[in-house]
Scaffold this active site. Structure first.
Site, PDB file in Angstrom:
ATOM      1  N   GLU A   1       0.710  -1.236  -0.104  1.00  0.00           N
ATOM      2  CA  GLU A   1      -0.007  -0.144   0.000  1.00  0.00           C
ATOM      3  C   GLU A   1       0.996   1.220  -0.075  1.00  0.00           C
ATOM      4  O   GLU A   1       1.347   1.884   0.888  1.00  0.00           O
ATOM      5  CB  GLU A   1      -0.808  -0.153   1.212  1.00  0.00           C
ATOM      6  CG  GLU A   1      -2.171   0.837   1.096  1.00  0.00           C
ATOM      7  CD  GLU A   1      -1.921   2.103   1.554  1.00  0.00           C
ATOM      8  OE1 GLU A   1      -1.143   2.721   0.867  1.00  0.00           O
ATOM      9  OE2 GLU A   1      -2.606   2.775   2.473  1.00  0.00           O
TER      10      GLU A   1
ATOM     11  N   GLU B   1       4.391   8.458  -4.014  1.00  0.00           N
ATOM     12  CA  GLU B   1       5.319   7.965  -2.992  1.00  0.00           C
ATOM     13  C   GLU B   1       6.354   6.888  -3.397  1.00  0.00           C
ATOM     14  O   GLU B   1       6.744   6.042  -2.670  1.00  0.00           O
ATOM     15  CB  GLU B   1       4.396   7.434  -2.003  1.00  0.00           C
ATOM     16  CG  GLU B   1       3.874   8.497  -1.069  1.00  0.00           C
ATOM     17  CD  GLU B   1       2.809   8.108   0.015  1.00  0.00           C
ATOM     18  OE1 GLU B   1       2.810   6.809   0.267  1.00  0.00           O
ATOM     19  OE2 GLU B   1       1.913   8.916   0.695  1.00  0.00           O
TER      20      GLU B   1
HETATM   21  N1  SAH Z   1       1.054  -1.252   5.141  1.00  0.00           N
HETATM   22  C1  SAH Z   1       0.468  -0.311   6.018  1.00  0.00           C
HETATM   23  C2  SAH Z   1       1.012   0.934   5.889  1.00  0.00           C
HETATM   24  C3  SAH Z   1       0.958   1.899   4.691  1.00  0.00           C
HETATM   25  S1  SAH Z   1       1.735   3.351   4.588  1.00  0.00           S
HETATM   26  C4  SAH Z   1      -1.232  -0.265   5.901  1.00  0.00           C
HETATM   27  O1  SAH Z   1      -1.566  -0.677   4.529  1.00  0.00           O
HETATM   28  O2  SAH Z   1      -1.902   0.285   6.793  1.00  0.00           O
HETATM   29  C5  SAH Z   1       3.119   3.190   3.728  1.00  0.00           C
HETATM   30  C6  SAH Z   1       4.390   2.764   4.294  1.00  0.00           C
HETATM   31  O3  SAH Z   1       5.327   2.326   3.539  1.00  0.00           O
HETATM   32  C7  SAH Z   1       5.030   3.896   5.423  1.00  0.00           C
HETATM   33  O4  SAH Z   1       4.985   3.579   6.650  1.00  0.00           O
HETATM   34  C8  SAH Z   1       6.398   4.217   4.575  1.00  0.00           C
HETATM   35  O5  SAH Z   1       7.476   4.519   5.503  1.00  0.00           O
HETATM   36  C9  SAH Z   1       6.730   2.798   3.991  1.00  0.00           C
HETATM   37  N2  SAH Z   1       7.539   2.640   2.603  1.00  0.00           N
HETATM   38  C10 SAH Z   1       7.436   3.122   1.592  1.00  0.00           C
HETATM   39  N3  SAH Z   1       7.997   2.742   0.615  1.00  0.00           N
HETATM   40  C11 SAH Z   1       8.828   1.725   0.911  1.00  0.00           C
HETATM   41  C12 SAH Z   1       9.865   0.996   0.370  1.00  0.00           C
HETATM   42  N4  SAH Z   1      10.293   0.931  -0.938  1.00  0.00           N
HETATM   43  N5  SAH Z   1      10.460   0.163   1.519  1.00  0.00           N
HETATM   44  C13 SAH Z   1      10.047   0.028   2.697  1.00  0.00           C
HETATM   45  N6  SAH Z   1       9.202   0.907   3.418  1.00  0.00           N
HETATM   46  C14 SAH Z   1       8.554   1.793   2.671  1.00  0.00           C
END
Ligand code: SAH
Length: 657
Positions: A144, A153
């Site tokens: 996500e 993002e």
């Molecule tokens: N999966 C959770 C949070 C989603 S928010 C849910 O669905 O509730 C997205 C998260 O991904 C954030 O905490 C951000 O720090 C992390 N993130 C984004 N890109 C990333 C990457 N390439 N590798 C590791 N973490 C990542």
């Protein structure tokens, strides 16, 4: 570790660099993050859970072990869903250390420590192999990583890398695909966030029209996405010129390319009008069949389905480089260009009888370059500021009040950033007009913008820009004259909260020795207003969640609570209130007034009192805004515009922020 953080000081109007500890960034990140909002997004959570269950079943039906890679695990939610759905093992990747630590705690608390390995790395650093972070490649990819623009993002490069190095060929992906939709519209309201409209001024010697310079007219603006709660935009503020069409899709179960590219669709306008804006949103199919669909579509697309409110995903407003007249039934091509992180749009007329324009030629027309502001106005004025400058009702109030206070011998000084007031003052007959443009905003060389502006309106030598801070103003700057009219909107680019514009008062105090004894200060005063409200939805971004789809996420609730208690997070936070419906529980109340005819007092201003609640409800918070009293009987409000429906429903100043 120490970091330097820039912060505007509203009493000096300057940016100050302060040394902060490591926890500063962390608290800021958590307090302003959208984790609570995501956990309250029932529609998203339910559909992810359904999609994950279906993917795990498909893998199991093939007789394989279900190995899950969850990139950006946050609280660990999607991994816990996968483990509950019967996945054999989950690798939960999270780059943000405090979140990775929280995920470890949450996973443990929910009893999944043996099934979920939290890895505190960026996914592109993750290794696979017997000694690696992952024992083997995964066959289910869950993420996500989307923002309102879908790819902002970094979802595309992350997927591209994951398919190359972290997952098996033919893996299941949840979501399976994303589709971006567009609709062409005409909207004077939204166009006013990008363009400066001519300003009409009734002067003694006839009507004057202030026009923007040509470089501003043809400027593509800035590439940053404009995301809004489109469902709150009044329907008479825009008119749709096309049906909703699919612009492009990304299949996440196959290798993903992140390199810049473009997509093109043919549109047949359903109405003639001025194409100015592309409204856009996306949906995600959680499974290949498309049965589990989570959509950001605004209410008019599927009027029958219940809308899920969310703030972490909204809708996008894209501004076309130029306004294009379109005719009903006369086909046009809409091109979406994208790089790794952002999208922008272009519109071309289709040539008669031609189904597809020549590809190469088209590529040249499509303007594959990302929009970059050339006129400097889009760097100086953000979108709400453009909206404010184009607000004719507001401008009329300033014109009316200037007309009252200006005389033919007026020596006028304006203190406000990027303001049109000096031009208005000149048109309305002030003898000498100066404008303080201190160096703190000269990062963008606004004087070049002003030169172009003055030239376009034959105002060279009519208005003097003084590049000095108020405390450094010298009599020679003012040709040894005393100021008879001091004006300000007031507006300063460093202001975040309404009262930050009180810098005008500090500047007025700093220039006191240059003021004539009978000086008129406009606005003469400001007042801070407050009202207690119950929000229809905005409360979700703060409210603890407890359990989410049966998983205990209280660790996250506690983290958010802690960070909200940290320093400036305790202060008010800015929100464009027109996007967040609320009802009033009290009358609006004046809390403090600030008398600009006097200097800033030495003592601290404070107030205490009680608020009478008029009706039952949940008091989620107090909304605060400023009103500026330009003269004794002319005021402008930066907040509440109107109370309606027995004073319950509120209308706030509709300026995109
Ligand atoms: N999966 C959770 C949070 C989603 S928010 C849910 O669905 O509730 C997205 C998260 O991904 C954030 O905490 C951000 O720090 C992390 N993130 C984004 N890109 C990333 C990457 N390439 N590798 C590791 N973490 C990542």
């Amino acid at each position: 570790m120490k970091t330097f953080c820039g912060r505007a000081n509203p009493t000096t109007g300057s940016m100050e660099w302060l040394e902060e500890g490591e926890d500063y960034d962390y608290h800021q990140e958590i307090a302003r993050s959208r984790y609570a909002d995501m956990l309250h997004d029932k529609d998203r959570n339910v559909k992810y859970y359904q999609g994950i269950r279906a993917a795990v079943s498909r893998v199991k039906e093939r007789g394989e072990k279900a190995i899950v890679l969850d990139i950006g695990t946050g609280t660990g939610l999607l991994s816990m869903m996968a483990a509950s759905a019967g996945a054999d093992f989950c690798y939960a990747i999270e780059v943000f250390k405090p979140m990775a630590n929280a995920a470890v705690k949450i996973v443990e608390k929910n009893g999944f420590s043996d099934k979920i390995k939290v890895i505190n790395k960026h996914s592109t650093e993750v290794t696979v192999g017997p000694d690696g972070d992952m024992q083997s490649r995964a066959n289910i990819l869950v993420t996500e990583l989307f923002d309102t623009e879908l790819i902002g993002e970094g979802a595309l490069p992350t997927y591209e890398h994951a398919h190359k190095y972290l997952v098996q060929e033919g893996c299941e992906a949840v979501p399976h695909r994303a589709t971006v939709y567009v609709q062409l519209v005409e909207s004077r309201r939204m166009w006013s966030w990008k363009k400066l409209f001519p300003v009409h001024v009734e002067a003694e010697d006839g009507e004057k029209i202030l026009v923007p310079p040509s470089e501003m007219e043809n400027c593509p603006g800035v590439p940053s996405v404009c995301d809004i709660q489109l469902n709150q935009m009044p329907s008479n503020d825009f008119s749709t010129l096309s049906d909703v069409v699919k612009m492009f899709s990304v299949d996440f179960s196959k290798p993903v390319q992140s390199a810049s590219t473009y997509y093109r669709v043919q549109l047949e306008p359903v109405k003639s009008g001025k194409a100015q804006i592309v409204l856009s949103w996306w949906d995600i199919d959680m499974d290949p069949s498309g049965m589990i669909n989570c959509t950001m579509a605004p209410y008019w697309v599927k009027p029958t389905s219940a809308l899920q409110w969310r703030d972490h995903w909204m809708q996008c407003v894209y501004f076309l480089p130029r306004e294009e007249p379109v005719l009903q039934g006369e086909k046009v091509y809409l091109t979406a260009c994208r790089d790794e992180y952002s999208v922008w749009y272009n519109l071309q007329k289709a040539r008669e009888g031609e189904e597809r324009a020549d590809e190469e030629e088209h590529k040249a027309d499509a303007g594959v370059e990302s929009p970059v502001c050339r006129c400097r106005a889009h760097l100086l004025w953000n979108r709400p500021r453009f909206g404010e400058l184009n607000d004719q009702t507001r401008t009329r109030q300033y014109i009316k009040s200037l007309r009252k206070v200006l005389k033919t011998d007026s020596v006028c000084l304006c203190i406000s950033d990027g303001s049109l007031l000096p031009v208005l003052a000149h048109y309305l007959g002030a003898k000498q007009v100066q404008c303080l443009q201190p160096s703190r905003i000269d990062l963008y060389h606004p004087h070049k913008l002003w030169q172009a502006f003055f030239k376009a309106n034959n105002l060279e030598d009519k208005i003097k820009i003084i590049e000095a801070r108020p405390e450094l103003l010298k009599p020679s700057h003012l040709e040894d004259k005393k100021i008879s009219v001091l004006v300000g909107e007031p507006f300063f680019t460093t202001s975040l909260l309404p009262w930050h514009n009180l810098y005008f008062w500090y500047a007025r105090t700093a220039v006191s020795t240059h003021l004539a004894s009978n000086v008129t200060v406009l606005p003469q005063s400001a007042s801070l207003h407050m009202m207690i409200v119950e929000f229809q939805d905005l409360w979700r971004i703060r409210s603890p969640c407890g359990t989410c789809e049966g998983f205990d996420v209280r660790t996250m609730d506690d983290m958010i609570k802690d960070s909200l208690n940290f320093r400036e997070s305790r202060e008010a936070e800015p929100h464009p209130l027109w996007e967040y419906p609320c009802k009033s529980l009290s009358d609006p109340q004046e809390v403090l007034t600030f008398d600009f005819t006097q200097t800033v007092p030495q003592h601290c201003l404070s107030t205490e009192g009680s608020v009478k609640l008029l009706r039952k409800g949940k008091s989620h918070g107090a909304v605060l805004w400023m009103e500026y009293h330009l003269t004794a009987d002319i005021s402008v409000s930066t907040g509440l515009m109107q109370l309606s429906n027995e004073k319950v429903h509120l209308h706030f100043n509709l300026l995109c922020q």
